[in-house]
Design a protein around this motif. Structure first.
Motif, PDB file in Angstrom:
ATOM      1  N   PHE A 118       0.864  -1.176   0.000  1.00 32.82           N
ATOM      2  CA  PHE A 118       0.000   0.000   0.000  1.00 32.82           C
ATOM      3  C   PHE A 118       0.903   1.230   0.000  1.00 32.82           C
ATOM      4  CE2 PHE A 118      -3.247  -3.003   0.656  1.00 32.82           C
ATOM      5  CZ  PHE A 118      -4.429  -2.390   0.291  1.00 32.82           C
ATOM      6  N   ASN A 119       0.708   2.096  -0.973  1.00 32.98           N
ATOM      7  CA  ASN A 119       1.594   3.259  -1.128  1.00 32.98           C
ATOM      8  C   ASN A 119       1.507   4.187   0.078  1.00 32.98           C
ATOM      9  OD1 ASN A 119       0.387   2.230  -3.558  1.00 32.98           O
ATOM     10  ND2 ASN A 119       1.663   3.668  -4.677  1.00 32.98           N
ATOM     11  N   GLN A 120       0.256   4.386   0.564  1.00 32.77           N
ATOM     12  CA  GLN A 120       0.077   5.332   1.684  1.00 32.77           C
ATOM     13  C   GLN A 120      -1.011   4.825   2.632  1.00 32.77           C
ATOM     14  OE1 GLN A 120      -0.944   9.213   0.167  1.00 32.77           O
ATOM     15  NE2 GLN A 120       0.789   9.251  -1.251  1.00 32.77           N
ATOM     16  N   VAL A 121      -0.850   5.170   3.900  1.00 31.65           N
ATOM     17  CA  VAL A 121      -1.919   4.945   4.889  1.00 31.65           C
ATOM     18  C   VAL A 121      -2.160   6.293   5.576  1.00 31.65           C
ATOM     19  CG1 VAL A 121      -2.729   3.575   6.829  1.00 31.65           C
ATOM     20  CG2 VAL A 121      -0.983   2.631   5.295  1.00 31.65           C
ATOM     21  N   TRP A 122      -3.408   6.767   5.500  1.00 30.37           N
ATOM     22  CA  TRP A 122      -3.754   8.060   6.119  1.00 30.37           C
ATOM     23  C   TRP A 122      -4.472   7.780   7.440  1.00 30.37           C
ATOM     24  CZ3 TRP A 122      -5.355  12.709   2.623  1.00 30.37           C
ATOM     25  CH2 TRP A 122      -4.497  12.784   1.521  1.00 30.37           C
ATOM     26  N   PHE A 123      -3.919   8.326   8.515  1.00 25.02           N
ATOM     27  CA  PHE A 123      -4.529   8.176   9.849  1.00 25.02           C
ATOM     28  C   PHE A 123      -5.140   9.509  10.242  1.00 25.02           C
ATOM     29  CE2 PHE A 123      -1.161   5.008   9.719  1.00 25.02           C
ATOM     30  CZ  PHE A 123      -1.766   3.886  10.271  1.00 25.02           C
ATOM     31  N   LYS A 124      -6.420   9.489  10.558  1.00 25.60           N
ATOM     32  CA  LYS A 124      -7.100  10.704  11.022  1.00 25.60           C
ATOM     33  C   LYS A 124      -7.484  10.462  12.479  1.00 25.60           C
ATOM     34  CE  LYS A 124      -8.879  11.147   6.308  1.00 25.60           C
ATOM     35  NZ  LYS A 124      -8.733  12.430   5.649  1.00 25.60           N
ATOM     36  N   ARG A 125      -6.810  11.191  13.376  1.00 29.20           N
ATOM     37  CA  ARG A 125      -7.028  10.967  14.814  1.00 29.20           C
ATOM     38  C   ARG A 125      -7.675  12.176  15.449  1.00 29.20           C
ATOM     39  NH1 ARG A 125      -1.944   8.617  14.010  1.00 29.20           N
ATOM     40  NH2 ARG A 125      -1.948   6.417  14.630  1.00 29.20           N
ATOM     41  N   ARG A 126      -8.532  11.919  16.413  1.00 32.46           N
ATOM     42  CA  ARG A 126      -9.059  13.019  17.216  1.00 32.46           C
ATOM     43  C   ARG A 126      -7.946  13.505  18.125  1.00 32.46           C
ATOM     44  NH1 ARG A 126     -15.337  12.235  18.342  1.00 32.46           N
ATOM     45  NH2 ARG A 126     -14.949  13.885  19.825  1.00 32.46           N
ATOM     46  N   VAL A 127      -7.829  14.819  18.248  1.00 28.05           N
ATOM     47  CA  VAL A 127      -6.801  15.380  19.120  1.00 28.05           C
ATOM     48  C   VAL A 127      -7.385  15.480  20.516  1.00 28.05           C
ATOM     49  CG1 VAL A 127      -5.368  17.397  19.589  1.00 28.05           C
ATOM     50  CG2 VAL A 127      -5.829  16.711  17.225  1.00 28.05           C
ATOM     51  N   THR A 128      -6.769  14.755  21.426  1.00 30.92           N
ATOM     52  CA  THR A 128      -7.279  14.820  22.799  1.00 30.92           C
ATOM     53  C   THR A 128      -6.214  15.433  23.689  1.00 30.92           C
ATOM     54  OG1 THR A 128      -6.690  12.504  22.863  1.00 30.92           O
ATOM     55  CG2 THR A 128      -9.023  13.006  22.865  1.00 30.92           C
ATOM     56  N   ASP A 129      -6.657  16.228  24.636  1.00 32.92           N
ATOM     57  CA  ASP A 129      -5.707  16.909  25.514  1.00 32.92           C
ATOM     58  C   ASP A 129      -4.772  15.894  26.158  1.00 32.92           C
ATOM     59  OD1 ASP A 129      -6.869  19.215  24.899  1.00 32.92           O
ATOM     60  OD2 ASP A 129      -8.097  19.355  26.707  1.00 32.92           O
ATOM     61  N   GLY A 130      -3.510  16.236  26.165  1.00 35.63           N
ATOM     62  CA  GLY A 130      -2.546  15.401  26.867  1.00 35.63           C
ATOM     63  C   GLY A 130      -2.036  14.220  26.052  1.00 35.63           C
ATOM     64  N   ALA A 131      -2.670  13.931  24.903  1.00 39.37           N
ATOM     65  CA  ALA A 131      -2.190  12.791  24.097  1.00 39.37           C
ATOM     66  C   ALA A 131      -0.842  13.163  23.471  1.00 39.37           C
ATOM     67  CB  ALA A 131      -3.201  12.469  23.015  1.00 39.37           C
ATOM     68  N   SER A 132       0.030  12.189  23.403  1.00 42.27           N
ATOM     69  CA  SER A 132       1.360  12.461  22.850  1.00 42.27           C
ATOM     70  C   SER A 132       1.251  12.776  21.368  1.00 42.27           C
ATOM     71  CB  SER A 132       2.233  11.225  23.055  1.00 42.27           C
ATOM     72  OG  SER A 132       3.342  11.298  22.204  1.00 42.27           O
ATOM     73  N   SER A 133       2.010  13.768  20.918  1.00 46.37           N
ATOM     74  CA  SER A 133       1.955  14.101  19.495  1.00 46.37           C
ATOM     75  C   SER A 133       3.096  13.429  18.729  1.00 46.37           C
ATOM     76  CB  SER A 133       2.001  15.615  19.305  1.00 46.37           C
ATOM     77  OG  SER A 133       3.167  16.100  19.923  1.00 46.37           O
ATOM     78  N   GLU A 134       3.944  12.715  19.462  1.00 47.09           N
ATOM     79  CA  GLU A 134       5.072  12.041  18.817  1.00 47.09           C
ATOM     80  C   GLU A 134       4.613  10.743  18.161  1.00 47.09           C
ATOM     81  OE1 GLU A 134       8.426  12.812  18.444  1.00 47.09           O
ATOM     82  OE2 GLU A 134       7.559  14.757  18.968  1.00 47.09           O
TER      83      GLU A 134
END
Ligand SMILES: Cc1cc2nc3c(=O)[nH]c(=O)nc-3n(C[C@H](O)[C@H](O)[C@H](O)COP(=O)(O)OP(=O)(O)OC[C@H]3O[C@@H](n4cnc5c(N)ncnc54)[C@H](O)[C@@H]3O)c2cc1C
Length: 423
Positions: free
Chosen positions: A219-235
């Motif tokens: 698969f050339n690409q996988v797009w992940f769409k995540r809800r941004v929740t306070d305190g969740a790591s952005s790394e």
């Protein structure tokens, strides 16, 4: 035909003689009473004749108002010609959101719901699952209101109505509180990884899309769409099941500029600017593509990928891009996800119908043992008897259409063939 008018892709010319653009429900009622064959036309994004009529078409493009937001019940009521783009902006301004969106916001809410249009996400039902009530003008010109609360099973039959019950003039949709999302892309996921890790991958974000050109076993690409929740790591991990984190914005089709794509690279933004792949203010150039999509029960995901991979040599030369999404099970009779969670395999083809038409039976044959169902609004070649055998509630749906439309006013060649089985 209506001045040689065609659908969005230009691959289908409507045969209807007249196109009406009523401005009030009374005008819709009058048209329905006076005409013997007619059908509602949405924003013409379907690729087949599902929206056509042998005589008259009714466009509800003048019905483009968002009517009311009910904060207590968490619903919004819209006129049936509203498109997702303006609706999303309105909801966002008011602090609300829809649970999901399709890949582009230019389609009408009524047209999308009528064909079970969907986005992605293990816990997200198709867009029609948000409908809690609908106002519909039926064949006798009467206005009926059907609701989830009051009409139970009949409502479940009517929501994905394929335009066959009448002209929907108003819809009430469930809404949720607004949320922010981030989008991240990984590249070059080996197909083999999906055998053991498909569930891990698609369940790891609110909405996941996998793109491939079927040129190799990856698969050339996988797009992940995540809800941004306070305190969740952005790394994020630089590698995921051998796929690597993209270092700049990507278009699903290799080599195309990402300028029209929604923001990636983990940049947080509002739900309606991350759930679709393409920006709201980007008008896709009409035309140079055809689309097909099949739904298979979720547990057969890897077998389905394998089946398409076996046809790679035939598929890849005709393809622009293929997208895999997941959709939650629902209770809507004509939904491909009726009582079963599904994975969908979508194909955006080059505009070469003679070649695509030859290939589709091969794909359908490969996927037959997995009970693949085609998208109602896209191109397929499956025989009607086969399609009908895949819908347990088809006899009930036929009965529902006969009840609301005894003379077959809203029937067209598509419904005659695929729902009522005319040769
Ligand atoms: C570029 C592109 C991207 C797409 N992306 C996706 C995607 O991400 N996911 C997906 O699942 N599909 C997708 N589709 C398919 C599309 O969502 C469906 O074909 C959808 O039905 C189009 O809505 P429309 O308003 O254009 O309806 P039309 O194609 O005009 O009509 C479709 C059906 O809806 C009925 N209808 C429309 N309005 C009414 C009404 N007021 N009352 C009763 N019946 C009505 C028509 O009679 C017809 O049966 C895409 C299509 C295109 C062209």
């Amino acid at each position: 035909m209506i001045g040689n008018q065609s659908n969005w892709a230009g691959n289908y010319t409507y045969s209807a003689a007249r196109l009406h653009r009523p401005e009030t429900v009374e005008q819709v009622q009058e048209l329905i009473i006076r005409r013997s064959k007619l059908k509602a036309l949405g924003t013409r994004h379907s690729f087949n004749g599902i929206a056509d009529s042998p005589e008259d078409l009714i466009s509800l493009e003048q019905f483009d108002q968002v009517m009311a937001l009910d904060r207590e019940r968490r619903t919004v009521t819209v006129n049936a010609g509203v498109r997702y783009g303006p609706l999303c902006r309105h909801l966002y301004r008011e602090g609300y959101a829809l649970h999901n969106l399709a890949s582009l916001p230019h389609i009408s809410v009524a047209g999308a719901c009528a064909t079970a249009t969907h986005g992605s996400g293990d816990r997200n039902g198709n867009l029609a699952t948000a409908v809690s009530a609908m106002e519909i003008v039926t064949a006798d010109g009467e206005v009926s209101v059907l609701s989830r609360e009051q009409h139970g099973e009949q409502f479940h039959g009517a929501v994905i109505g394929l335009g066959g019950l009448g002209v929907v003039t108003r819809l009430t949709l469930d809404i949720v509180l607004t949320f922010d999302m981030r989008q991240d892309v990984y590249e070059n996921l080996p197909l083999a990884q999906l055998e053991d890790h498909f569930d891990d991958i698609v369940s790891s974000a609110y909405s996941v899309s996998l793109f491939t050109d079927w040129r190799s076993a990856r698969f050339n690409q996988v797009w992940f769409k995540r809800r941004v929740t306070d305190g969740a790591s952005s790394e994020l991990e630089p590698e995921l099941f051998e796929a690597t984190l993209a270092t700049s914005h990507r278009h699903p089709i290799a080599g195309l500029s990402a300028v029209n794509c929604t923001e990636q690279m983990g940049i947080p933004g509002p739900w309606h600017e991350r759930l679709p792949h393409f920006r709201m203010d980007y008008t896709p150039s009409s035309g140079e593509e055809l689309q097909t999509e099949y739904f298979v029960p979720r547990q057969h995901a890897f077998a389905a990928f394998h089946a398409i991979d076996r046809l790679r040599e035939h598929v890849a030369p005709l393809l622009q891009i293929s997208e895999v999404r997941t959709i939650a099970a629902d209770n809507l009779w004509m939904s491909p996800c009726y009582k079963q969670a599904c994975v969908s395999i979508h194909f955006t083809w080059k505009k070469n119908w003679p070649a695509v038409r030859k290939l589709l039976p091969m794909i359908e044959q490969q996927l037959a043992s997995l009970n693949a169902r085609p998208h109602w609004g896209k191109l397929f070649t499956m025989p009607p008897t086969r399609l009908q055998s895949l819908y347990a509630k088809l006899p009930d749906f036929q009965q529902l259409l006969r009840y609301y439309d005894p003379q077959g006013k809203f029937r067209n060649a598509f419904l005659d063939k695929y729902i009522f089985g005319a040769p």
